[in-house]
Design a protein around this motif. Structure first.
Motif, PDB file in Angstrom:
ATOM      1  N   GLU A  15       0.829  -1.207   0.000  1.00 32.23           N
ATOM      2  CA  GLU A  15       0.000   0.000   0.000  1.00 32.23           C
ATOM      3  C   GLU A  15       0.864   1.258   0.000  1.00 32.23           C
ATOM      4  O   GLU A  15       0.345   2.373   0.127  1.00 32.23           O
ATOM      5  CB  GLU A  15      -0.935  -0.025   1.206  1.00 32.23           C
ATOM      6  CG  GLU A  15      -1.949  -1.147   1.102  1.00 32.23           C
ATOM      7  CD  GLU A  15      -2.943  -1.171   2.251  1.00 32.23           C
ATOM      8  OE1 GLU A  15      -3.015  -0.193   3.017  1.00 32.23           O
ATOM      9  OE2 GLU A  15      -3.649  -2.183   2.375  1.00 32.23           O
ATOM     10  N   GLN A  17       2.819   4.342  -1.374  1.00 35.39           N
ATOM     11  CA  GLN A  17       2.651   5.219  -2.539  1.00 35.39           C
ATOM     12  C   GLN A  17       3.873   5.073  -3.449  1.00 35.39           C
ATOM     13  O   GLN A  17       4.999   5.258  -3.007  1.00 35.39           O
ATOM     14  CB  GLN A  17       2.513   6.674  -2.058  1.00 35.39           C
ATOM     15  CG  GLN A  17       2.235   7.667  -3.144  1.00 35.39           C
ATOM     16  CD  GLN A  17       0.813   7.575  -3.663  1.00 35.39           C
ATOM     17  OE1 GLN A  17      -0.079   7.072  -2.992  1.00 35.39           O
ATOM     18  NE2 GLN A  17       0.607   8.051  -4.852  1.00 35.39           N
ATOM     19  N   ALA A  32       8.775   3.013  -0.808  1.00 33.77           N
ATOM     20  CA  ALA A  32       7.806   3.972  -1.355  1.00 33.77           C
ATOM     21  C   ALA A  32       8.559   4.848  -2.346  1.00 33.77           C
ATOM     22  O   ALA A  32       9.783   5.031  -2.239  1.00 33.77           O
ATOM     23  CB  ALA A  32       7.213   4.819  -0.233  1.00 33.77           C
TER      24      ALA A  32
END
Length: 83
Positions: A15, A17, A32
């Motif tokens: 999850e 980004q 990320a």
């Protein structure tokens, strides 16, 4: 270190980004997108992104064998970088 089906599964399930698998100093990292800009991860080489894999797969959820094949393809790409 070898890229495994578990690395690819973790990337797709992440999850984070802008999730990406990256190599740095022989270590495979799930980062990320913003982490890639950090000095802490300077020199990390992105080898796959969640967005790229999702674009390739569409709505299809890979089987274990397909995860293994995706990992092998990424691993082969990394191996070919040297020459």
């Amino acid at each position: 270190m070898r890229i495994t089906a578990e690395h690819v599964r973790s990337l797709l399930d992440s999850e984070l980004q802008g999730a990406a698998l990256a190599l740095r100093e022989g270590e495979i990292l799930l980062l990320a997108g913003a982490d890639l800009e950090s000095p802490r991860y300077a020199g990390a080489l992105v080898v796959a992104t969640a967005a790229g894999l999702r674009g390739q797969l569409g709505d299809h959820r890979p089987s274990q064998r397909e995860f293994e094949e995706l990992a092998a393809g990424i691993e082969a790409g990394v191996s070919n970088l040297g020459g």
